[in-house]
Design a protein around this motif. Structure first.
Motif, PDB file in Angstrom:
ATOM      1  N   PHE A 156      13.441 -31.859  -5.767  1.00  0.00           N
ATOM      2  CA  PHE A 156      13.281 -31.472  -7.159  1.00  0.00           C
ATOM      3  C   PHE A 156      12.350 -32.410  -7.647  1.00  0.00           C
ATOM      4  O   PHE A 156      12.185 -33.553  -7.349  1.00  0.00           O
ATOM      5  CB  PHE A 156      14.852 -31.149  -7.882  1.00  0.00           C
ATOM      6  N   HIS A 157      11.648 -31.948  -8.892  1.00  0.00           N
ATOM      7  CA  HIS A 157      10.695 -32.596  -9.458  1.00  0.00           C
ATOM      8  C   HIS A 157      11.010 -33.114 -10.966  1.00  0.00           C
ATOM      9  O   HIS A 157      11.389 -32.111 -11.809  1.00  0.00           O
ATOM     10  CB  HIS A 157       9.406 -31.575  -9.637  1.00  0.00           C
ATOM     11  N   VAL A 158      10.905 -34.216 -11.379  1.00  0.00           N
ATOM     12  CA  VAL A 158      11.234 -34.808 -12.509  1.00  0.00           C
ATOM     13  C   VAL A 158      10.173 -35.500 -13.168  1.00  0.00           C
ATOM     14  O   VAL A 158       9.203 -35.932 -12.507  1.00  0.00           O
ATOM     15  CB  VAL A 158      12.235 -35.919 -12.165  1.00  0.00           C
ATOM     16  N   VAL A 159       9.991 -34.986 -14.421  1.00  0.00           N
ATOM     17  CA  VAL A 159       8.855 -35.740 -15.054  1.00  0.00           C
ATOM     18  C   VAL A 159       9.364 -36.581 -16.084  1.00  0.00           C
ATOM     19  O   VAL A 159      10.265 -36.302 -16.798  1.00  0.00           O
ATOM     20  CB  VAL A 159       8.245 -34.612 -16.061  1.00  0.00           C
ATOM     21  N   ASP A 160       8.511 -37.742 -16.229  1.00  0.00           N
ATOM     22  CA  ASP A 160       9.138 -38.966 -17.023  1.00  0.00           C
ATOM     23  C   ASP A 160       8.001 -39.429 -17.594  1.00  0.00           C
ATOM     24  O   ASP A 160       6.913 -39.983 -17.518  1.00  0.00           O
ATOM     25  CB  ASP A 160       9.321 -40.188 -15.953  1.00  0.00           C
ATOM     26  N   LEU A 164      14.298 -37.730 -19.093  1.00  0.00           N
ATOM     27  CA  LEU A 164      13.699 -37.224 -18.060  1.00  0.00           C
ATOM     28  C   LEU A 164      13.900 -35.503 -17.906  1.00  0.00           C
ATOM     29  O   LEU A 164      14.766 -35.224 -18.320  1.00  0.00           O
ATOM     30  CB  LEU A 164      14.118 -37.724 -16.764  1.00  0.00           C
ATOM     31  N   ALA A 165      12.709 -34.909 -17.549  1.00  0.00           N
ATOM     32  CA  ALA A 165      13.036 -33.328 -17.417  1.00  0.00           C
ATOM     33  C   ALA A 165      12.698 -32.912 -16.058  1.00  0.00           C
ATOM     34  O   ALA A 165      11.922 -33.525 -15.427  1.00  0.00           O
ATOM     35  CB  ALA A 165      12.063 -32.935 -18.536  1.00  0.00           C
ATOM     36  N   ILE A 166      13.629 -32.053 -15.703  1.00  0.00           N
ATOM     37  CA  ILE A 166      13.498 -31.269 -14.545  1.00  0.00           C
ATOM     38  C   ILE A 166      12.501 -30.309 -14.622  1.00  0.00           C
ATOM     39  O   ILE A 166      12.764 -29.274 -15.251  1.00  0.00           O
ATOM     40  CB  ILE A 166      14.768 -30.689 -13.828  1.00  0.00           C
ATOM     41  N   GLU A 167      11.285 -30.261 -13.831  1.00  0.00           N
ATOM     42  CA  GLU A 167      10.414 -29.393 -13.749  1.00  0.00           C
ATOM     43  C   GLU A 167      10.638 -28.183 -12.855  1.00  0.00           C
ATOM     44  O   GLU A 167      10.340 -27.157 -13.082  1.00  0.00           O
ATOM     45  CB  GLU A 167       9.071 -30.118 -13.738  1.00  0.00           C
ATOM     46  N   ALA A 168      11.113 -28.650 -11.760  1.00  0.00           N
ATOM     47  CA  ALA A 168      11.242 -27.585 -10.527  1.00  0.00           C
ATOM     48  C   ALA A 168      12.425 -28.028  -9.574  1.00  0.00           C
ATOM     49  O   ALA A 168      12.441 -29.195  -9.271  1.00  0.00           O
ATOM     50  CB  ALA A 168       9.895 -27.505  -9.804  1.00  0.00           C
ATOM     51  N   ILE A 169      12.903 -26.853  -9.017  1.00  0.00           N
ATOM     52  CA  ILE A 169      13.699 -27.506  -8.016  1.00  0.00           C
ATOM     53  C   ILE A 169      13.665 -26.340  -6.847  1.00  0.00           C
ATOM     54  O   ILE A 169      12.599 -25.529  -6.859  1.00  0.00           O
ATOM     55  CB  ILE A 169      15.292 -27.182  -8.619  1.00  0.00           C
ATOM     56  N   HIS A 170      14.363 -26.386  -5.896  1.00  0.00           N
ATOM     57  CA  HIS A 170      14.309 -25.877  -4.712  1.00  0.00           C
ATOM     58  C   HIS A 170      14.657 -24.161  -4.816  1.00  0.00           C
ATOM     59  O   HIS A 170      15.378 -23.486  -4.279  1.00  0.00           O
ATOM     60  CB  HIS A 170      15.047 -26.233  -3.499  1.00  0.00           C
ATOM     61  N   ARG A 213      10.577 -20.119  -7.701  1.00  0.00           N
ATOM     62  CA  ARG A 213       9.774 -20.593  -8.496  1.00  0.00           C
ATOM     63  C   ARG A 213       9.201 -21.861  -8.334  1.00  0.00           C
ATOM     64  O   ARG A 213       8.186 -22.126  -8.737  1.00  0.00           O
ATOM     65  CB  ARG A 213      10.298 -20.447  -9.931  1.00  0.00           C
ATOM     66  N   ILE A 263       6.724 -27.687  -6.143  1.00  0.00           N
ATOM     67  CA  ILE A 263       7.290 -28.947  -5.462  1.00  0.00           C
ATOM     68  C   ILE A 263       6.274 -29.423  -4.322  1.00  0.00           C
ATOM     69  O   ILE A 263       6.021 -30.479  -4.226  1.00  0.00           O
ATOM     70  CB  ILE A 263       8.641 -28.693  -4.866  1.00  0.00           C
ATOM     71  N   ARG A 311       3.007 -31.112  -5.765  1.00  0.00           N
ATOM     72  CA  ARG A 311       3.392 -32.198  -6.458  1.00  0.00           C
ATOM     73  C   ARG A 311       3.833 -33.387  -5.443  1.00  0.00           C
ATOM     74  O   ARG A 311       3.364 -34.646  -5.402  1.00  0.00           O
ATOM     75  CB  ARG A 311       4.600 -32.342  -7.432  1.00  0.00           C
TER      76      ARG A 311
END
Lengths: 520, 435
Positions: free
Chosen positions: A403-407, A414-420, A423, A428, A431
């Motif tokens: 998963f993709h976290v943006v800091d 922190l915000a989760i931007e994408a998971i498996h 979409r 992922i 990134r």
């Protein structure tokens, strides 16, 4: 090919080995690697070393010979300390990208481990070194050992002539800039390190022959040529902007002595030799791990490995490809072995038994059948970044739970931007690929201008991507080294690429008597 | 494929890098050595061992991004619960959440443990120090014999057989006496065998057989190795000069000496011991304690068993004189003495002490150091001025008159090492009274 003929006897039994065991293992493995997997390797040279020698090799970046510098002593002391305290084991092997390909194996490895190491290093890494385009383009496996020997002798000669302290100061400064000593973007010819040594001698000889002190006394000689050239022309002449800082200093720093320039060149060329390694960590290890896994299994099938040895191998293999989750205390980043091995296996699976999803995502290779041909093509033509961008499958993203976290420092959370999920796959993949792209991971620092007619101030820019600044304390130290080499003031501006505004500015003045004589 | 065995290559390939590193980090290593030596006893004080260096001092800088600020992307494995749009609180240092970019160069820079060998340890410890008057060297009696090779002899023990030389002699003798070689005999035999059954070559065959018999006889007459050939390696012994030293530890153990003072003295003795050990192969230590009487004791008693009584320094000097006379004749031994005291002495004894020192002790000694251990300075109220002690005044007068001795005052553990350095540093040697 799949007709299994059971061997009469296994290659070895128990943990002990001798040189004939190594030879037998090598021959059996070579048969599988070359005939069945179709690998193409440099001739192998296997060197058996002790733990102390392994520590030695660690401290000189794995190379068998290197010039002398205190930082290698520091590395050695650190590793030795950790090793003695039992906090760090030693690698089973080190492999050198040279022709012949040298693999160091530890004397205390068991017979199984030696077989594993030969499969992993002497065939896996070896194939990768010989065939990957980055290594072909950036390194010269035939010449590296000779060049290192030349470098070692050259440094030693400089020490004799100019004193250890003077050489150490140049090398300190050069090491600090080593991360910015590669031409990343322009086209390149393949390097020939043997020629390198000859060219150095010729350059010096030429300089000495054409030297005429009278030129210095010609009145106005220096300034007459200084027509008010346009800024563009001046920059073009100096090849600005220039991202290879050491190259720029070697060619243009006004106050360096010839031998100091040559030392910069040595460090630069060695940095370049290692440049591909940082970009192919996942692929290189993935390739070697996949190859050893295939080979060891095949040996076992053929009856050349005992069941006990196989279990020992599997235990070690499982440790190597273990990937802890992000919230596991053992987590320290993505394990390149785990990711690389999983991707190689995944490609094999896609080639042989693709799912509908694979057909959709990888139409070019899905169901193609010959997995080794596809893999060999990957190993030859990709680096980590492009490989992941191309071949990371949704199935693996799900498997790893990526998963993709943006800091964002300006946000409280922190915000989760994408998971498996459907979409997230592409985001992922993109990134993750970027995390392996040196253009993203190494700060973008360039020499942008220098006022040769005026106060000779050197101007550098750091394009602060995502508004991430340089580590200030280190940046100042490196800048100080840079100023010492340049001999005049240096200023570095950290620029926000979005707005073009200067976020921060560092400046350094050369220290008198560090690299240049007073008034020299 | 080649297999190369590198294990027998000379080790210590990294030695010169290590020395460079140690030179670079010298200040820190020295500091760490002094800290680590504080907790050691007299016997294992020079064992070497691990020290901890702060990584900062030998940091190698590089351009890299700072770990904070800006916008960062993290790709992490092991998602179980998060969905897009979730927020998580920012982990505070060491959290597992954002470890992937913590260290761009791939390795953290913690303090690191660094093992010094015994020699390196002592070198660092005693750097720039020099023993005064090392000159006296004396051939000592027993073990001081070295053996070295001295040519060859015709007799000796089989273990010393000089094989090369023996075979060489044998070879030259065999050539001189023309002993037939094995090859020649073989060739002859082969030729005879080839002629076997050939009637035409009967005479030739007979001639060859005769020659073979002749040669075989020669072989049996001339031995391959004759007792004449045999040589043995000869060894000679030479007496080796051994410099030896004895160190006298004199200490006042009367009631006024506190544990703290004894501890100070002990630390000083340890330093002196290490120092002497470094220069002399054979160092003996004699402990003499005194109150109003003096006696030679072992180390444990010396430091740990309390005594009561007055303080008469001259008794200790007399005892030392006696021991020297009995066991350590001054022309055979380098004599070093270190006296520790709180400075008390019976007033009437000062003259006698001074006399003994100048007339008897100092002429025999290589070096005499007087260490006045005081109470921890912090115990005194501010503004308190201490009067110099009786002993100090007595000794100061001697030093002023040119006696070869050194004296210092020590109040705290941290002063011991500087004082020791001062006493033995290359320049100062044994003069000057400071406090």
């Amino acid at each position: 090919m799949n007709v299994i003929t059971r061997a009469e006897r296994p290659l070895f039994e128990g943990a002990d080995w001798e040189f004939s065991t190594l030879q037998r293992c090598h021959d059996a493995i070579q048969e599988i690697a070359v005939d069945e997997l179709g690998l193409s390797v440099y001739p192998n040279q296997i060197e058996v070393i002790s733990a102390e020698q392994m520590l030695d090799a660690y401290s000189s970046i794995g190379m068998p010979l290197f010039y002398k510098h205190w930082s290698f002593g520091k590395q050695f002391a650190r590793n030795e300390g950790l090793y003695r305290a039992g906090m760090q084991g030693l690698a089973y092997e080190i492999v050198i990208n040279s022709n012949p390909c040298i693999s160091y194996v530890m004397e205390e490895n068991t017979a199984t481990m030696q077989a594993l190491v030969i499969a992993h290093a002497a065939f896996g890494h070896n194939h990768f070194f010989k065939n990957n385009y980055l290594f072909k383009q950036w390194t010269d496996a035939d010449g590296i050992l000779d060049y290192l020997e030349f470098a070692r002798d050259y440094v030693m000669e400089c020490e004799e002539r100019h004193g250890e302290a003077a050489v150490e100061r140049v090398l300190d400064a050069a090491h600090a800039l080593m991360s910015h000593a590669v031409h990343r973007y322009p086209r390149r010819r393949a390097t020939d390190l043997r020629l390198e040594e000859k060219r150095e001698r010729e350059r010096r000889l030429h300089d000495e022959q054409v030297f005429n002190d009278l030129w210095r006394t010609v009145p106005g000689g220096g300034n007459a040529r200084h027509d008010p050239t346009t800024e563009e022309r001046r920059k073009a002449l100096l090849q600005l902007p220039q991202e290879n800082i050491l190259y720029f200093l070697e060619k243009t720093a006004p106050r360096l002595a010839p031998w100091q320039r040559e030392l910069l060149r040595v460090v630069r060329i060695i940095a370049q030799y290692f440049y591909p390694q940082t970009q192919t960590k996942v692929m290189n290890e993935g390739c070697a791990t996949y190859v050893h896994y295939r080979i060891m299994n095949r040996l076992h099938e053929k009856g050349l490995l005992t069941d006990g040895a196989m279990v020992e191998f599997l235990k070690s293999h499982t440790n190597v490809v273990f990937q802890p989750d992000f919230n596991d205390p053992r987590y320290s980043g993505l394990n390149p072995y785990a990711l690389g091995f999983a991707m190689m296996q995944d490609i094999e699976r896609i080639c042989i038994e693709p799912t509908a999803e694979d057909e959709q995502w990888f139409p070019a290779i899905a169901g193609k059948g010959d997995a080794m041909a596809v893999l060999r093509d990957c190993w030859a033509n990709y680096r980590d970044e492009s490989f992941i961008l191309q071949f990371l499958s949704p199935r693996l993203i799900r498997h790893f739970g990526l998963f993709h976290v943006v800091d964002d420092a300006d946000e409280p959370h922190l915000a989760i931007e994408a998971i498996h999920d459907e979409r997230g796959y592409r985001a992922i993949r993109q990134r993750l690929a970027r995390q392996y792209d040196v253009a993203w991971t190494a700060p973008d620092i360039q020499v942008v201008d220098v006022d040769l007619a005026g106060d000779r101030k050197l101007v550098l820019h750091h394009g602060a991507m995502n508004r991430i600044l340089l580590d200030e304390r280190d940046a100042r130290s490196v800048l100080q080294h840079l100023a010492d080499l340049w001999g005049y003031d240096v200023v570095m501006r950290e620029i926000d690429p979005g707005s073009g505004s200067v976020m921060k500015e560092h400046a350094a003045k050369p220290r008198v008597g560090i690299l240049h004589e007073v008034g020299g | 494929m080649h297999i190369v065995d590198r294990r027998l290559n000379p080790g210590g390939k990294n030695l010169s890098n290590r020395q460079r590193f140690m030179r670079r980090a010298k200040e820190q290593i020295r500091k760490a050595v002094h800290e680590s030596s504080a907790g050691k006893g007299i016997k294992d004080a020079d064992e070497g061992g691990e020290i901890v260096l702060p990584a900062r001092g030998v940091h190698e800088p590089s351009f890299h991004r700072s770990p904070t600020g800006g916008v960062r992307d993290h790709l992490l494995p092991g998602n179980k619960e998060y969905i897009v749009g979730d927020t998580i609180p920012r982990p505070q240092g060491g959290g597992g959440g954002s470890g992937s970019e913590g260290s761009p160069d791939g390795e953290g820079e913690d303090d690191f443990r660094f093992a010094l060998s015994r020699d390196e340890f002592v070198d660092m410890f005693l750097e720039d120090l020099e023993l005064p008057d090392l000159a006296k060297r004396k051939v000592a009696s027993a073990e001081a014999v070295t053996w070295h090779r001295a040519g060859y002899s015709v007799s000796g023990s089989p273990a010393n057989l000089a094989l090369m030389r023996t075979v060489r002699n044998s070879l030259s003798r065999r050539i001189a006496l023309r002993r037939p070689k094995v090859d020649e005999l073989e060739a002859l035999r082969a030729e005879i065998a080839a002629l076997e059954g050939d009637v035409a070559a009967e005479s030739r065959k007979r001639a060859l057989e005769e020659e073979l018999t002749r040669k075989l006889r020669r072989v049996s007459l001339i031995p391959y190795i004759d007792p004449l050939d045999v040589r043995y390696k000869r060894f000679d012994s030479t007496p080796r000069p051994v410099a030896q030293a004895v160190m006298f530890c004199l200490m006042d153990v009367s009631g006024s000496m506190t544990e703290h003072m004894k501890d100070l003295a002990k630390r000083f003795y340890i330093l002196l011991y290490i120092f002497l050990k470094r220069r002399y192969k054979n160092v003996e230590v004699v402990f003499i304690r005194h109150t109003h009487v003096a006696s030679e004791v072992d180390e444990d008693t010396f430091f740990h068993s309390p005594e009561t009584g007055g303080t008469v320094v001259s008794t200790a000097l007399e005892e030392m004189q006696r021991v020297v006379g009995e066991r350590y004749p001054a022309d055979n031994w380098n004599i070093y003495a270190a006296q520790a005291s709180d400075g008390d002495n019976t007033a009437s004894d000062n003259d006698r002490t001074a006399h003994l020192l100048t007339q008897a002790i100092l002429p025999q000694c290589q070096y005499y150091a007087y260490l006045e251990v005081g109470r921890d300075v912090e115990h005194f109220p501010p503004g308190f001025i201490r009067r110099d002690s009786d002993l100090w005044q007595t000794y100061a007068a001697l030093v002023k008159a040119g006696a070869p001795m050194a004296m210092r005052k020590v109040g705290h553990r941290r002063d011991i090492y500087p004082v020791f350095r001062e006493l033995f540093s290359k320049k100062t040697g044994a003069e000057a009274v400071t406090a």
